[in-house]
Design an enzyme around this catalytic site. Structure first.
Site, short mmCIF file in Angstrom:
data_model
loop_
_atom_site.label_atom_id
_atom_site.label_comp_id
_atom_site.label_asym_id
_atom_site.label_seq_id
_atom_site.Cartn_x
_atom_site.Cartn_y
_atom_site.Cartn_z
N ASP A 227 -18.08 -8.87 35.93
CA ASP A 227 -16.62 -9.05 35.92
C ASP A 227 -15.90 -7.84 36.50
O ASP A 227 -14.69 -7.91 36.77
CB ASP A 227 -16.11 -9.28 34.49
CG ASP A 227 -16.55 -10.62 33.94
OD1 ASP A 227 -16.85 -11.51 34.75
OD2 ASP A 227 -16.62 -10.76 32.70
N ASP B 32 -10.43 -15.39 29.28
CA ASP B 32 -11.64 -16.16 28.99
C ASP B 32 -11.43 -16.79 27.63
O ASP B 32 -10.39 -16.63 26.99
CB ASP B 32 -12.91 -15.31 29.08
CG ASP B 32 -12.81 -14.04 28.29
OD1 ASP B 32 -11.89 -13.95 27.46
OD2 ASP B 32 -13.65 -13.16 28.47
P1 ATP Z 1 -15.94 -17.19 28.22
O1 ATP Z 1 -16.06 -16.78 29.64
O2 ATP Z 1 -14.76 -18.01 27.95
O3 ATP Z 1 -16.15 -16.12 27.22
P2 ATP Z 1 -18.48 -18.17 27.66
O4 ATP Z 1 -18.76 -17.01 26.79
O5 ATP Z 1 -18.72 -19.50 27.12
O6 ATP Z 1 -17.05 -18.26 28.11
P3 ATP Z 1 -20.74 -17.51 29.19
O7 ATP Z 1 -21.12 -16.54 28.17
O8 ATP Z 1 -20.86 -17.17 30.62
O9 ATP Z 1 -19.25 -17.96 29.02
O10 ATP Z 1 -21.51 -18.84 28.88
C1 ATP Z 1 -21.50 -19.91 29.77
C2 ATP Z 1 -22.43 -20.98 29.29
O11 ATP Z 1 -23.75 -20.46 29.30
C3 ATP Z 1 -22.19 -21.45 27.87
O12 ATP Z 1 -21.33 -22.52 27.86
C4 ATP Z 1 -23.55 -21.86 27.42
O13 ATP Z 1 -23.83 -23.17 27.82
C5 ATP Z 1 -24.45 -20.93 28.18
N1 ATP Z 1 -24.83 -19.77 27.35
C6 ATP Z 1 -24.04 -18.85 26.81
N2 ATP Z 1 -24.73 -17.94 26.14
C7 ATP Z 1 -26.01 -18.28 26.25
C8 ATP Z 1 -27.24 -17.73 25.78
N3 ATP Z 1 -27.28 -16.62 25.07
N4 ATP Z 1 -28.37 -18.37 26.10
C9 ATP Z 1 -28.35 -19.47 26.85
N5 ATP Z 1 -27.24 -20.03 27.30
C10 ATP Z 1 -26.07 -19.46 27.02
#
Ligand code: ATP
Length: 984
Positions: A637, A342
């Site tokens: 996951d 990730d």
């Molecule tokens: P990775 O899987 O590479 O760690 P990530 O952490 O960006 O990626 P997620 O945490 O699933 O993956 O986040 C996906 C998307 O959801 C982000 O790009 C953002 O737009 C949105 N997002 C992440 N965190 C929040 C939050 N706390 N509140 C609202 N939206 C969020």
């Protein structure tokens, strides 16, 4: 319910002593009995109870397991074979041999026992690197404590993904728990404070939680009713006993090989019988030699040495920040061909900072931070709404970096949002859901409730119908959507993580909707925030190393494809071309097309993926025969982590559920650690092969002298006594073999492709080197030394050398030279075996201190056997003069030198096929525009098409070709017809 009178419930001292308490009694009564409240205990009371109740750990029942473990070392098939040999020796009239064989058995059993204990300790010690944590209320404030410090009466805060470390009764909320550790039932069950069960099976009570289980969803608070051995987990005796360590495929392979070699050894022993008799030996002597040969060639020490080498690998990994749960993981790591990583926190630092915002007024850079005075109101409203829509508590150490960045932003822009007050004003919370990528809160603002939503821009846009423009809400026009989409694209292309923020003000007096879908609709878009999360400094180098080692790195992220592509480019992912595949595109790909995509060798950026997509990717890669390491941190996951060959969980930011499901936990959450772990895995595997070569090599110089004796029809006397053969087994071989298990990595370790899955640890090439080269040279040297010593004393073939003859002393000295020759040749072999291909100079001739110490021990042992008079009697040795010693002194150099020459030739003939080492790609100013296919399936364009944009308009707004625009529209229709989550 408690039975009055059966227990003096009001006597805390009595209760403390018995630990008895009915967790199902009325909640007020329970809290009173536990002398606690929903605000939790005070620190001081918790400390006092800790001394009374002891730490919350399971003391191991049947702690004295070692006698059984030790007994096992004497009863495995190889040990029994040796025991049979000892009995045979005793009845055939060779008591000294019998005793020596028993000594071999005992020594090996002790060594194996010590090695296995070490291995178990190595795995057990890992727990100390990552102590289990629990969140509790102490003095009414949330605090993280180590789970061992939990005491009855503590109030646990239970959240999705967290482990439950004590038995507890829910006080509020509802949670889904996985009870499989206790009941074996893998379907999660729902437990709620509102469902009170007062009888029936304790484990089925719907308001109780148990130690050893995990929360897979929901949230709640619960008071601890029992800790340590008084928990249900502690009570289930079978669970508190350590289960037997699972055997790794490598160990199973070697066990099979060792048994095969034992069968060969028996065959060689039996074959020697008629040969020895024909050469003039008495029946008793022939039998004892047959037995000696058998014992010498049974590789009984091999397996424990391998186990210990794997354990050393586990320790080494732990030092580098990678905790593996099974010894077998060390070998699997070495054959990793694909890493699916990730982005956030693994490739990047997970330190977010908002650097730009966009509102309908346009983009505004916040780097360097602007003065709060004169700030556009729209930006202030945006920042305030974003900060309100959080649940982080940075001051208590509970903060998702995304949310911390939003709280920091509000602070910076002079509209601070205090978490305490924010929570007081909170009317409802719809947590961040990685599937829909949205989070919504309902917050009291003055007399009304305002819904605040933040999340992935394309998702927020789907639910937005209005826009806040110059302080007034107005309908969101297609032109506004284009402007927003273009702003998001421009920000994402700079590698920024982009979140859109929206709100809906409820009419006065209206309560927040119960259903999430009702909360997240008719939103008014406020703008977007973009945050920077710099790549970790060490990752670019690690990616370069992975590429050189033939490992493909795919990014599987929940983030925007453009953002991920930019970050991937910065760290060098995609050197052979990369493509962005979004979650929507992945969902529409057939399995065959996914296989084709993955087989192309390109590095793929899977963006906006769901946890299910991770599982699908892992399965597809495995079906292709790849060895897959997959990272993950959330509850969802877990299936992907289990399905991958090496599931990698994050020690810092991950959930307990992910850590439970993973094979390896990174204490530093760092991608570079995965590559370091692969390197350590490769090295450990190489080292095992090194000592296999070493251990196998000495069989030849032990067997050949007997063959010479037999083939010469006894004209050449036996060059070794049986006891001398056993002496090699007893004392000179073990330590150098162990030391080879500690060898440092050979140069080029990460310049060769991964070891093919299913390749056997013992290869024909290794046997040819051990027996056909190193062993054969040693045998020649040993025979030459023997004959030279005899010849110097005036011996001719056929001359008698038995006791009482003139040549007897010379004969004993000659056998001593032969024996010492084997010891010295093994020293040369040990040095040769240190590298498989490289020259010894390139790794440092004296670089392995353990080996030098092992050789020192071998030499001391040899000196004792050669020069101590009473041992001379047992082993048939005689003191050697300087001239005789001078014969064997060059042996190590000859053996090692010959192999050094052979390796040099091999290197000349087959230059290393070093995979081209790509330099990390410098950060692109703007990420490349995705290929037509990706654009066609990118959620934003698809979204626009679904909102009625024409092909012509798409072509102009997005700058894509006519063909691409047509595909977008076609795809949008397909999605709307079938797969669309939100419907047309
Ligand atoms: P990775 O899987 O590479 O760690 P990530 O952490 O960006 O990626 P997620 O945490 O699933 O993956 O986040 C996906 C998307 O959801 C982000 O790009 C953002 O737009 C949105 N997002 C992440 N965190 C929040 C939050 N706390 N509140 C609202 N939206 C969020």
């Amino acid at each position: 319910m408690s039975t009055p009178g059966a227990l003096r419930q009001d006597d805390p001292a009595e209760r403390d002593r018995t630990g008895a308490l009915d967790p199902r009694e009325g909640i007020e009564l329970l809290l009173r009995d536990l002398r606690t409240s929903p605000r939790g205990l005070t620190e001081r009371e918790a400390a006092r109870r800790l001394t009374v109740h002891g730490p919350n750990t399971l003391t191991r029942r049947g702690g004295r397991r070692w006698p059984r473990e030790l007994a096992r070392q004497f009863t495995h098939p190889l040990a029994l074979l040796l025991a049979l040999a000892a009995v045979l020796a005793a009845v055939s009239g060779a008591p000294a041999l019998a005793v020596a064989i028993v000594a071999v058995i005992v020594l090996n059993a002790m060594l194996a026992f010590a090695q296995e204990q070490q291995a178990e300790k190595a795995v057990e010690a890992l727990a100390e690197f990552l102590p289990e944590q629990a969140t509790v209320l102490r003095d009414g404030v949330r605090r993280d404590v180590e789970a061992v410090a939990l005491v009855p009466g503590d109030v646990l805060v239970i959240e999705e993904g967290g482990g439950i470390s004590a038995d507890a009764r829910l006080l509020s909320g509802g949670v889904e728990v996985d009870l499989s550790a206790l009941t074996g039932e893998s379907e999660p069950v729902f437990r709620s404070a509102d469902l009170v069960d007062t009888d029936g099976d304790l484990l089925q009570a719907r308001d109780l939680l148990f130690s050893g289980t995990v929360c897979t969803g929901g949230q709640g608070e619960a008071t601890v009713t029992a800790t340590g051995m008084r928990t249900e987990l502690g009570r289930i005796a079978a669970l508190s006993q350590r289960t037997r360590r699972e055997e790794s495929p490598l160990e199973a392979q070697v066990k099979r090989a060792a048994r095969l070699i034992a069968v060969i050894a028996v065959g060689v022993g039996l074959a020697f019988l008629p040969l020895g008799l024909a050469a003039g030996l008495s029946v008793a002597a022939a039998v004892s030699f047959a037995i000696g040969l058998l014992v010498a060639n049974v590789p009984e020490g091999l397996l424990p040495t391998i186990t210990l080498a794997l354990a050393a690998g586990v320790r080494d990994l732990a030092r580098r920040g990678a905790l593996v749960k099974r010894l077998s993981a060390v070998e699997t790591l070495g054959s990793t061909t694909v890493v699916c990583t990730d982005k956030t926190g693994t490739l990047t630092e997970n330190r977010m900072r908002v650097t730009a915002v966009w509102t309908p007024d346009g983009e505004m850079a916040l780097d360097p931070p602007p003065e709060p005075t004169g700030l556009p109101e729209a930006v202030r409203v945006l920042a305030r709404a974003a900060a309100t829509c959080t649940s982080a508590h940075p001051e208590a150490g509970h903060a998702d970096p995304t949310e911390s960045a939003l709280l920091d932003l509000a602070d910076l822009l002079g509209t601070p949002c205090r978490p305490g007050q924010r929570d007081l004003d909170r009317r409802a919370l719809y947590r961040f859901d990685p599937r829909i990528k949205l989070m919504t809160t309902a917050d009291a603002v003055d007399d009304t409730v305002v819904l605040h939503t933040k999340g992935a821009p394309e998702e927020v846009l789907v639910h937005a119908g209005r826009l806040l423009d110059r302080g007034r809400e107005r309908p969101l026009t297609p032109a506004d959507r284009t402007a927003a989409v273009q702003a998001v694209g421009a920000l994402a292309a700079r590698g920024l993580r982009v979140l859109a923020v929206a709100r809906r003000v409820l009419p006065p007096g209206r309560l927040p909707p119960v259903r999430r879908e009702d909360a997240e609709r008719d939103l008014c878009l406020l703008g977007v925030v973009a945050m920077a999360d710099p790549p970790r400094a060490e990752v670019a180098h690690a990616i370069g190393l992975a590429h050189r080692a033939g490992i493909t790195v795919h990014v599987v992220t929940g983030d925007n494809g453009m953002t991920a592509a930019a970050v991937a480019g910065q760290v060098g992912i995609g050197h052979r071309g990369s493509r962005i595949v979004t979650g929507t595109e992945l969902a529409s790909l057939s399995d065959e097309r996914l296989d084709t995509l993955l087989a192309r060798g390109e590095e793929v950026i899977f963006a906006r993926t769901s946890p299910e997509a991770k599982l699908r990717i892992a399965d597809a890669l495995r079906a292709e025969g790849q060895t897959v390491a997959m990272t993950g941190d959330g509850v969802n996951d877990a299936p992907a982590l289990r399905s991958a060959d090496i599931g990698v969980a994050m020690g810092r930011s991950g959930t307990d559920v992910a850590r439970e499901a993973a094979t390896m936990v990174l204490t530093d959450d760092n991608f570079a650690t995965i590559v370091a772990a692969v390197e350590a895995g490769r090295r450990t595997y190489d080292n095992i092969r090194k000592f296999i070569v070493y251990i196998f090599a000495h069989a030849v110089p032990e067997v050949v002298p007997f063959l010479v004796f037999a083939l010469a029809g006894g004209a050449i006397p036996l060059p070794l006594t049986v006891m001398q053969i056993l002496a090699v087994d007893l004392g000179t071989d073990t330590l150098p073999a162990l030391a080879l298990g500690r060898e440092r990595g050979e140069p080029g370790l990460m310049d060769r492709p991964p070891r093919p899955r299913g390749e056997k640890v013992i290869q024909a090439r290794m046997l040819a080197r051990a027996w056909g080269f190193l062993g054969l040279i040693s045998a020649c040297l040993v025979m030459a030394g023997f004959l030279l010593t005899l010849g110097a004393a005036g011996w001719h073939p056929g001359d008698p050398t038995g006791p009482g003859t003139a040549l007897h002393l010379a004969y004993r000295q000659a056998t001593t030279v032969a024996w010492l020759g084997i010891v010295f040749c093994q020293i040369g072999t040990a040095f040769a075996a240190r590298t498989d291909r490289a020259s010894l100079w390139s790794v440092g001739v004296l670089g392995n201190r353990h080996l030098l110490a092992g050789i020192g021990f071998s030499l001391a042992f040899a000196a004792v056997i050669v020069y101590l008079p009473w041992l001379q009697g047992i082993f048939g040795t005689a003191s050697l003069g300087p001239a005789q010693l001078a014969v064997v002194l060059p042996f190590p150099i000859v053996v090692w030198g010959a192999d050094e020459l052979r390796r040099a030739l091999v290197r000349r003939r087959h230059p290393a096929a070093v995979p081209e080492a790509p330099a990390p790609v410098p950060a692109p100013a703007v990420a490349p525009r995705p290929a037509v296919e990706e654009t066609a399936h990118h959620p934003l364009p698809v979204l626009l098409a679904r909102h009625g944009w024409s092909e012509h308009r798409l072509q102009h707004a997005l700058g894509v070709s006519e063909h691409a625009a047509a595909e977008i529209v076609a795809h949008a229709r397909r999605v709307a017809a079938g797969h669309g989550r939100h419907g047309p």
